[in-house]
Structure formats: C-alpha cells, structure tokens
Enzyme design. Structure first.
Site, PDB file in Angstrom:
ATOM      1  N   GLY A 166       0.830  -1.210   0.000  1.00  0.00           N
ATOM      2  CA  GLY A 166       0.000   0.000   0.000  1.00  0.00           C
ATOM      3  C   GLY A 166       0.859   1.252   0.000  1.00  0.00           C
ATOM      4  O   GLY A 166       0.591   2.217  -0.732  1.00  0.00           O
ATOM      5  N   TYR A 167       1.895   1.237   0.796  1.00  0.00           N
ATOM      6  CA  TYR A 167       2.812   2.378   0.895  1.00  0.00           C
ATOM      7  C   TYR A 167       3.519   2.614  -0.444  1.00  0.00           C
ATOM      8  O   TYR A 167       3.629   3.751  -0.915  1.00  0.00           O
ATOM      9  CB  TYR A 167       3.819   2.073   2.005  1.00  0.00           C
ATOM     10  CG  TYR A 167       4.936   3.070   2.180  1.00  0.00           C
ATOM     11  CD1 TYR A 167       4.713   4.314   2.755  1.00  0.00           C
ATOM     12  CD2 TYR A 167       6.243   2.748   1.797  1.00  0.00           C
ATOM     13  CE1 TYR A 167       5.754   5.221   2.938  1.00  0.00           C
ATOM     14  CE2 TYR A 167       7.284   3.643   1.979  1.00  0.00           C
ATOM     15  CZ  TYR A 167       7.042   4.878   2.552  1.00  0.00           C
ATOM     16  OH  TYR A 167       8.074   5.765   2.731  1.00  0.00           O
ATOM     17  N   ALA A 168       3.984   1.525  -1.056  1.00  0.00           N
ATOM     18  CA  ALA A 168       4.713   1.667  -2.324  1.00  0.00           C
ATOM     19  C   ALA A 168       3.827   2.300  -3.398  1.00  0.00           C
ATOM     20  O   ALA A 168       4.274   3.177  -4.145  1.00  0.00           O
ATOM     21  CB  ALA A 168       5.229   0.306  -2.793  1.00  0.00           C
TER      22      ALA A 168
ATOM     23  N   ALA B 253       1.255   4.251  -2.891  1.00  0.00           N
ATOM     24  CA  ALA B 253       1.005   5.656  -2.513  1.00  0.00           C
ATOM     25  C   ALA B 253       2.191   6.515  -2.947  1.00  0.00           C
ATOM     26  O   ALA B 253       2.033   7.600  -3.520  1.00  0.00           O
ATOM     27  CB  ALA B 253       0.787   5.774  -1.004  1.00  0.00           C
ATOM     28  N   LYS B 254       3.400   6.036  -2.693  1.00  0.00           N
ATOM     29  CA  LYS B 254       4.595   6.808  -3.019  1.00  0.00           C
ATOM     30  C   LYS B 254       4.781   6.956  -4.538  1.00  0.00           C
ATOM     31  O   LYS B 254       5.190   8.001  -5.027  1.00  0.00           O
ATOM     32  CB  LYS B 254       5.823   6.143  -2.385  1.00  0.00           C
ATOM     33  CG  LYS B 254       5.818   6.186  -0.880  1.00  0.00           C
ATOM     34  CD  LYS B 254       6.397   7.483  -0.335  1.00  0.00           C
ATOM     35  CE  LYS B 254       5.447   8.315   0.433  1.00  0.00           C
ATOM     36  NZ  LYS B 254       5.988   9.589   0.891  1.00  0.00           N
TER      37      LYS B 254
END
Ligand SMILES: NC(=O)c1ccc[n+]([C@@H]2O[C@H](COP(=O)([O-])OP(=O)(O)OC[C@H]3O[C@@H](n4cnc5c(N)ncnc54)[C@H](O)[C@@H]3O)[C@@H](O)[C@H]2O)c1
Length: 257
Positions: free
Chosen positions: A159-161, A163-164
């Site tokens: 999820g973080y990847a 978003a970034k």
C-alpha cells in the site's frame, strides 16, 4: 565538514507537512537556517508545538495543526501560510501515515486508504491549493516525498509503495503542466534516521541493520543535514532549471534501480 549558505532561502515562504518530527522537522530546520519563513503543519498537536517552539530559534516559524485526511486541509494550510507570511513560494509534501507492514494478500482497504489519503491525495490537494499563490508570486518550487520502497519495490509495503509511486506520477504531470508558470516539481526519496524509521527499527531491528548495511556510504542519512540540505537546494534559487526529477538522497542504496 559542513556547508550551509545562510541566506540562500531569504525571502522564501515554505510550507512543510508532517513537520512535527522526523524528515519534516529536519527539512524545516534546514530551510529556517537558510533564511526562509516556514509554516510547519502536522496532526500531532503537542509535538508540533514543541518542534515549532524549538525551531523558532532558527528563524520565523509558525504552525498549524491539520489532519491531511480531511480534504479541506489543503486550502486551510495554504491560507494559514498566507496569513502568517503573506505568500507561498515553496511546498514540501512530506507527511505520511501507514499501518504495520503486511504481505500483499493481507493488505486491507483501510490500510490502502490511509497511505493514499495522507500521501497522494493530500499532496494533490495541497498542490492545487498553492498553485494560484505560486503563480501570483511569479513561480515556486514543490518537493514531494517518494520512497525507494516505491521506486524499487519492497516486500510487505504494497500500500505504501503504490502511494509513493502515485506521488511521483502526479509530480511528473504537474512538472510538465506548470513549467510555464515557473513552478518546479521534484521528488526526493530519502533514507534517514527519522522518528518513523526509529519505530520501524524497534520492531524490525534485523531488517534495519540489513538496510543500513546495504547503503554504499555505510550509514543512514541525517534528516537535517542530508535531507534538509537537498530540499533547501531544490526549493531555492540554485535549482531554477531542475524540475520533474526524482533524486534519491539515500547514500546510494536505491540509486541504481
Ligand atoms: N525516513 C526514511 O528513511 C524515509 C524513507 C523513504 C521515504 N520517506 C518519506 O519521507 C517522509 C517523512 O518520513 P519520516 O520517516 O520522517 O516519517 P515520520 O513517521 O517520522 O513522520 C511522518 C509525519 O507525518 C505526520 N502525519 C501522519 N499522519 C498525518 C495526517 N493524517 N495529517 C497530518 N500529518 C500526518 C506524522 O504525525 C509525522 O509527524 C514520508 O513521506 C516518507 O514516506 C522516509
């Protein structure tokens, strides 16, 4: 051996999100010591007040408590910067929120939404809010925070990847559209000893040691002197023809992907 140009940011007004701690605090400190006026914003009210109080020793710092999950917060933050300092020339979209790392199949919609609301959606809304102010000022510079976890991928950070990488996508589009307005948009991907990284280290010490061991420069970065200095360069008048770039400020760990 350190170098800092004491007046390189004088006359510049910048907004830094997620500025109560970590990279955001280091960036705000670097901008202030180079002469900028800085609006620090964060969701953590007490920590933000403490940090702002501490950084006022370096230069004109004001703060605003705002939750970036609130879609109205972008306009509120931009208006607060104008109220405090009369203009906006620089914006650093630094805040992020994540739940604990999970393998791809276990990531929930809630996990996914948190990173995206505080990451690309808030970045997008703040960029929209400051655009007319930067046009009015004759130009501006935006630094958005990406991550080597996005550019290179990293197990358990799905999820973080995304978003970034969403932040990198919108940064490239804005760089293309806003060049004619003299507004530059760049992305930096740090590896630095922030409060967030210290927390990660506390529950995954082996992964932390492994990550630091992979850094060609054999150390983790400093939020102020390594990352803040790069942001000051990108926001300031030494970088007037640099836009649409992604720069890894990570001692070389992610630079060759
Ligand atoms: N530190 C690193 O090595 C590293 C590596 C890659 C990318 N980054 C990026 O750098 C940036 C800063 O990371 P950090 O390590 O300093 O993180 P951090 O967790 O120490 O700080 C994040 C800040 O964002 C704030 N925040 C969280 N949710 C918010 C919300 N809803 N509204 C407003 N503020 C909110 C937090 O209160 C905190 O002050 C992030 O964008 C991160 O993705 C950092």
């Amino acid at each position: 051996m350190t170098y800092s140009h004491p007046n390189s940011m004088s006359g510049h007004v910048a907004i830094v999100t997620g500025a109560a701690q970590g990279v955001g605090k280091g960036v705000a400190a670097a901008l202030l010591e180079r002469g900028a006026s800085v609006l620090l914003t964060d969701i953590q009210d007490e920590k933000l007040a403490d940090t702002t109080g501490e950084l006022k020793a370096l230069g004109p710092a004001e703060s605003l408590v705002a939750d970036l999950r609130d879609p109205e917060s972008g306009q509120r933050i931009a208006a607060a910067a104008v109220d405090a300092f009369g203009a906006v020339h620089g914006l650093v979209n630094n805040a992020i929120a994540t739940n604990e790392p999970k393998s791809f199949v276990n990531i929930t919609l809630e996990d996914f939404a948190l990173g995206h609301d505080v990451g690309p959606r808030a970045t997008f809304l703040l960029m929209q809010a400051v655009h007319p102010l930067m046009v009015k000022a004759g130009g501006g510079s935006i630094v958005n925070l990406g991550s080597g976890t996005g550019t290179g991928g990293e197990p358990k950070w799905g999820g973080y990847a995304t978003a970034k990488e969403g932040i990198r996508g919108l940064s490239k589009v804005a760089a293309l559209e806003w060049g004619r307005d003299n507004i530059r948009v760049n992305v930096i991907c740090p590896f630095a000893e922030s409060d967030g990284v210290k927390f990660w280290k506390s529950f995954a010490p082996k992964e932390y040691e492994k990550a630091v061991g992979r850094v060609p420069m054999k150390r983790i970065g400093d939020v102020h002197t390594d990352v803040g200095a790069l942001v000051a360069f990108l926001l300031g008048s030494d970088a007037t023809f640099i836009t649409g770039q992604t720069i890894h400020v990570d001692g070389g760990i992610g630079s060759f992907r």
